[in-house]
Write an enzyme that holds these catalytic residues in place. Structure first.
Site: not given
Ligand code: NAP
Length: 452
Positions: A130, A154, A156-157, A207, A228-229, A262, A357
């Site tokens: 998001w 898909k 983020a909610s 994440s 990509e975290l 990030c 993080e």
């Protein structure tokens, strides 16, 4: 909460959405597969025309689209509009560069003729976060669609309106309905979607836990992934640096997107002789930030995107303080979903501020003896996304470029994404690259052709 759009500034529920039923989801996967068989035949010039049209739509509609982001996840309206403009840029970049990136690449061998041909794979699943709700999606979609793949998003909610608006942009631009589809589903559906034979590969930005889970499913299915975290990027300042430029940039690099990036600089590593001066400037800049309504164009820092994020961030800060960290400014939640812009120092090695993080407006300041200690501390993290370092000494610059364990090193500037440069991490920050030609080549069949 399911799939709901909640304004983090007011707490108001803007809209709720019923997740797709199994039958609706199956119909969308079918549509993607059918669309691919036709779309892969579409000449690249036609794809480019639609991609350029998408860029125009984004630019014409930047105020409305930017406002959807601000209302749904709290980023400032100024940064939201800039994000829409950057999406237009990446559409144009790939529309222009794709013919070159996808052209047959000849190789001299024992064959009469040998070359590499790049061909699309099919439906690619993009699981997205998001925090940059448009940019994260467009930097996947522009190269994926230009190379002839079809996209399944898909999102983020907490950003369903963004997800639907992006689908609408592509359709309005002229792409057939199945070429880019938004799937309003929860994260518990992702494994089954990825396991479906109609889906060929996946990319996830988010994440570590989500990335590990997706990669485990993909591993069982033998499907390609890009991850990509998270990151805990160092920002190293050495004695020769322009201190004022470094301090002013440091605040932007940490506080961008209300601290939820990030590649935000998170750990500020400064050598002793300049540490007091740097700290003083950093504190002044942070105190000057204007916290408030993200729709107000003079606001620097809006709310965090959700209450859960605020609670987690505060827990990390309080635990770090209980382990010895000192608060130089801020250090607590404000009203609603706001967190006070914060600087922590005297951070003990095992505390969350040193190891994890921190996804919000919290800077961590570390003092070190010299460049050796700075590099060692910078690398002492599970992450390896970006790194920024400030020096004017060429030998120091060369050491920093070579020795920092990160997917990107920026000297005398903040880490940022740019369509012309590859973007991605090492270690727990993930693998694979987005943007540039590397990003385009992640989701293609690199086909070797040998002719005698
Ligand atoms: P998140 O919880 O991992 O969510 C990201 C996406 O993954 C969402 O669409 C989420 O769906 C989905 N998801 C969550 N758990 C999943 C699972 N077990 N299997 C499959 N999908 C799953 O991350 P976040 O907190 O929203 O985003 C912040 C993180 O993203 C930070 O760590 C940040 O550093 C990272 N990030 C990285 C980059 C980069 O380029 N390296 C860029 C931006 C952000 P739901 O919303 O439905 O749960």
């Amino acid at each position: 909460m399911g799939i709901a759009s909640i304004n983090p500034f007011t707490g108001e529920i803007l809209q709720t959405f019923v997740p797709l039923s199994d039958a609706e989801l199956a119909a969308k996967l079918d549509l993607a597969q059918q669309a691919f068989t036709q779309y892969r035949q579409v000449p690249i010039a036609q794809r480019a025309a639609w991609m350029n049209r998408a860029a125009e739509i984004l630019e014409q509609d930047r105020e409305r689209l930017g406002k959807i982001m601000t209302l749904e996840m709290g980023k400032t309206i100024v940064s939201a509009i800039a994000e829409i403009e950057k999406c237009a840029l990446v559409c144009r970049y790939y529309a222009e560069q794709a013919p070159k990136f996808l052209a047959d690449a000849p190789a001299q061998t024992d064959a009469t003729q040998s070359f590499v041909r790049y061909q699309p794979l099919g439906a690619i699943l993009a699981v997205m976060p998001w925090n940059f709700p448009f940019w994260q999606v467009f930097r996947f979609a522009a190269p994926a669609l230009m190379s002839g793949n079809v996209g399944l998003l898909k999102h983020a909610s907490n950003v369903p309106q963004c997800a639907l608006a992006i689908e609408a942009v592509f359709q309005q631009a002229g792409f057939a309905a199945g070429v880019f589809q938004t799937l309003l589903v929860g994260s518990e559906e992702v494994a089954a979607i990825l396991a479906d034979e109609r889906v060929k590969a996946a990319t996830l930005t988010g994440s570590e836990a989500a990335g590990a889970s997706l990669a485990a499913t993909a591993g069982k299915q033998i499907k390609k992934t890009v991850l990509e975290l998270g990151g805990s990027d160092p920002f190293i300042v050495l004695e020769s640096a322009d201190l004022e430029a470094a301090a002013a940039t440091a605040v932007i690099a940490r506080m961008i997107n209300n601290g939820q990036s990030c590649i935000a600089a998170k750990r500020f590593i400064v050598t002793e002789p300049i540490a007091d001066q740097f700290e003083q400037r950093l504190v002044e800049h942070v105190k000057a930030l204007k916290v408030g309504d993200p729709l107000d164009r003079s606001t620097d820092i809006g709310p965090l995107a959700t209450r859960a994020l605020l609670e987690e961030l505060d827990h990390q800060v309080q635990t770090s303080v209980s382990k010895g960290a000192r608060v130089l400014v801020g250090g607590q939640p404000l009203q609603g979903s706001f967190y006070a812009p914060t600087i922590l120092t005297n951070i003990s090695p095992g505390s969350p501020a040193a190891r994890e993080e921190l996804f919000g407006p919290v800077a961590m300041l570390f003092r070190v003896k010299d460049i050796d200690a700075a590099i060692a501390l910078a690398n002492d993290t599970p992450f390896g996304l970006g790194a920024s370092a400030w020096t004017t000494v060429p030998t120091e610059r060369d050491r920093l470029i070579t020795e920092l364990e990160a997917g990107a090193v920026f000297i005398n500037g903040m880490v940022k994404s740019d369509p012309r440069l590859p973007f991605g991490g090492i270690k727990h920050s993930g693998y694979g690259r987005e943007l540039s030609h590397q990003g385009m080549h992640e989701f293609v069949n690199v086909k070797t052709v040998w002719v005698k």
